[in-house]
Design an enzyme around this catalytic site. Structure first.
Site, PDB file in Angstrom:
ATOM      1  N   LYS A 274      26.377 -45.906 -23.516  1.00 50.74           N
ATOM      2  CA  LYS A 274      25.774 -45.570 -25.014  1.00 50.74           C
ATOM      3  C   LYS A 274      24.994 -44.387 -24.306  1.00 50.74           C
ATOM      4  CE  LYS A 274      22.651 -47.650 -27.877  1.00 50.74           C
ATOM      5  NZ  LYS A 274      22.255 -48.894 -28.596  1.00 50.74           N
TER       6      LYS A 274
ATOM      7  N   SER B 275      22.740 -51.266 -32.872  1.00 54.46           N
ATOM      8  CA  SER B 275      23.233 -50.044 -32.967  1.00 54.46           C
ATOM      9  C   SER B 275      24.123 -49.502 -32.032  1.00 54.46           C
ATOM     10  CB  SER B 275      21.718 -48.713 -32.236  1.00 54.46           C
ATOM     11  OG  SER B 275      21.725 -49.795 -31.119  1.00 54.46           O
TER      12      SER B 275
ATOM     13  N   SER C  90      20.866 -55.249 -30.113  1.00 58.42           N
ATOM     14  CA  SER C  90      21.768 -53.960 -30.320  1.00 58.42           C
ATOM     15  C   SER C  90      23.330 -54.455 -29.794  1.00 58.42           C
ATOM     16  CB  SER C  90      21.443 -52.357 -30.356  1.00 58.42           C
ATOM     17  OG  SER C  90      20.749 -52.603 -31.003  1.00 58.42           O
TER      18      SER C  90
HETATM   19  N1  GLN Z   1      18.880 -53.691 -35.447  1.00 59.42           N
HETATM   20  C1  GLN Z   1      17.685 -53.872 -35.480  1.00 59.42           C
HETATM   21  C2  GLN Z   1      16.588 -52.428 -35.345  1.00 59.42           C
HETATM   22  O1  GLN Z   1      16.728 -51.960 -36.237  1.00 59.42           O
HETATM   23  C3  GLN Z   1      17.599 -53.475 -33.714  1.00 59.42           C
HETATM   24  C4  GLN Z   1      18.301 -52.492 -32.776  1.00 59.42           C
HETATM   25  C5  GLN Z   1      18.544 -52.210 -31.754  1.00 59.42           C
HETATM   26  O2  GLN Z   1      18.416 -53.736 -30.646  1.00 59.42           O
HETATM   27  N2  GLN Z   1      18.017 -51.605 -30.382  1.00 59.42           N
HETATM   28  O3  GLN Z   1      15.555 -52.115 -34.911  1.00 59.42           O
END
Ligand code: GLN
Length: 494
Positions: free
Chosen positions: A86, A161, A185
């Site tokens: 990532k 994400s 995410s």
């Molecule tokens: N979807 C969540 C957010 O927007 C979690 C994102 C994540 O786990 N990095 O913060």
């Protein structure tokens, strides 16, 4: 190993253990393997947009070094197996963007701890995967580098994400990938793309060199087709790191040690709040069928309650932005990253740099965070949220007195259409309803495929375990994957 497991594993020639065995037997070299994946990336990435950076020269050089390591006889179990990272992990000499314009020119001068571990294991990097900007999002649409497409249906999001990581594994552009999970995410994109992903107990994997979003929640973990793959990757990723003050000093574990254990006597907790209104019927049916499968394997179920988890989203959207507003203050155009080309004075340089460098969702979070931390609002929002965070963790503690693992859906629905939720942040945030509680409590969680809806979209099953129960969760997931083949299915036509 049970006979059915053997059959299952033999079916997958690209499982990490199968690839490692081929490398060890010199049936293939790491360079050849890396080249095969690079070819697939070259063919598929123009349509999927799963990678931000691919650098074949670097990958092949790392693969050649892995071949030398294997030849020396000192190689670890996964040496030579390539992996995608990532783009949130600082990677020495590689562009490291975190999905943002702010870092669109940033070449990291050092390796994150996670990257160091994979390098030491002799695992070459296939490139840097696309992600929501600074890991803020549930659909990968906030990336400065454009949305990632879901390999199961190109008109849909892969989740976020870690959407690039999920899509590249689902499309078999990489045998496995790293992800990070602050509120879901790893698990939610794993669910949306039909792969397996695990968020470890907070503190097991070092956050050093992982670009910070919300430091008390961020945790890196593996994403791969199967639970067995995830166990092997976790063996590489975890470990104490003095460079991360929240890194836990614990004895080294083998996360694959319990994979073959029978499930008889396993107590599965079903939180009634996770099966209530808002859950899509087809997801509910697939999760119910998975419960039935586990019962056949000897598990029993018990209803539990996580009463405060309904507050997880509001709590998260106070705490995560608060931490983000502080963490992201370092992006000021002075030392690295984007700097506004024209400005009047220092303050003007800061504000123009940040106005240009950050996207809309990141700005929204910074503003919320600055607001909830400001004088007069701190007690009303931030402190209240911290107290509820504790209550959420207490609910889990209570629940684990009655069960060994908690089971439910990973997300309330399957992959949604690109653009479907981008105009409504609250609607987008609701997608993390079931995943955020584990982050708030610091508990390990994983998602594994448990079926498909009528539109052919993957459905994810979530397991949440007690602290340090990764081996147990992987055991449950592996036993389930021995008697089902959801995780082995691949999108057609790619
Ligand atoms: N979807 C969540 C957010 O927007 C979690 C994102 C994540 O786990 N990095 O913060």
């Amino acid at each position: 190993m049970t006979p059915s497991c053997q059959v299952d594993n033999a079916m997958s020639e690209t499982s990490l253990s199968a690839l490692a065995a081929q490398l060890a037997a010199r049936q293939v070299s790491s360079r050849e393997l890396a080249q095969q994946y690079l070819d697939r990336i070259a063919a598929l990435n123009p349509s999927l947009n799963a990678f931000i950076t691919v650098d074949a020269g670097r990958t092949l050089a790392e693969a050649a070094a892995a071949d030398a390591l294997i030849a020396s006889g000192n190689a670890g179990p996964l040496a030579g197996v390539p992996i995608a990272h990532k783009d949130i992990f600082c990677t020495d000499g590689w562009l490291t963007t975190c999905g943002s314009k702010m870092l669109s020119n940033f070449i990291a001068p050092y390796d994150a701890h996670v990257i160091q571990r994979f390098k030491a294991a002799g695992m070459p990097s296939l490139g840097k995967t696309n992600m929501d900007e600074f890991a803020m999002g549930s659909s990968n649409e906030t990336s400065y580098f454009g949305a990632v497409k879901n390999p199961w249906d190109m008109t849909r999001v892969p989740g976020g994400s870690s959407g690039g990581a999920a899509a590249c594994v689902a499309a078999r552009m990489a045998p496995a990938a790293t992800g990070t999970d602050t509120g879901g995410s790893i698990r939610q994109p794993a669910a949306f793309t039909g792969i397996t992903g695990l968020k470890p107990t907070y503190g097991l994997v070092s956050r050093y060199g992982m670009i910070a979003f919300a430091s008390s929640l961020d945790q890196a973990g593996p994403m791969a087709p199967s639970a067995e793959d995830c166990a092997l990757l976790l063996n590489v990723m975890t470990g104490f790191d003095p460079n991360d003050s929240t890194s836990l000093e614990r004895d080294k574990e083998d996360y694959a040690r319990d994979l073959q254990k029978p499930l008889s006597g396993l107590r599965v907790g079903l939180p009634k709040e996770f099966f209530a209104t808002g859950l899509n019927n087809e997801v509910a049916a697939a999760v119910d069928a998975a419960v039935a499968e586990l019962k056949k394997l000897g598990a029993t179920t018990v209803e539990i309650s996580l009463a405060n988890s309904k507050l997880a989203i509001p709590v998260y959207y106070v705490l995560a932005p608060a931490e983000a507003s502080s963490n992201l203050s370092r992006f000021d155009g002075v030392r690295y990253g984007h700097r506004a080309p024209e400005y009047a004075d220092l303050n003007d340089m800061y504000s123009k740099t940040r106005a240009q460098g950050f996207g809309a969702e990141v700005k929204r979070r910074i503003m919320i965070g600055a607001y909830v931390l400001s004088h007069g609002y701190y007690d009303a929002y931030y402190l209240q949220a911290q107290k509820i965070r504790r209550l959420i963790a207490d609910d889990f503690n209570e629940a684990f007195k009655a069960c060994d693992v908690i089971l439910g859906p990973t997300a309330p629905g399957t992959a949604f259409k690109l653009g479907e939720k981008s105009d409504d942040p609250v609607e987008m945030y609701l997608n993390d309803l079931y995943t955020i509680p584990a982050n708030l409590a610091g508990l390990p969680g994983m998602s594994l495929p448990c079926g498909f809806d009528r539109q052919g979209l993957p459905i994810g099953l979530q397991l949440v375990g007690n602290y340090f129960s990764e081996a147990k969760m992987l055991n449950v997931a592996h036993q389930y994957q021995c008697v089902t083949d959801w995780h082995a299915r691949q999108p057609e036509g790619l």
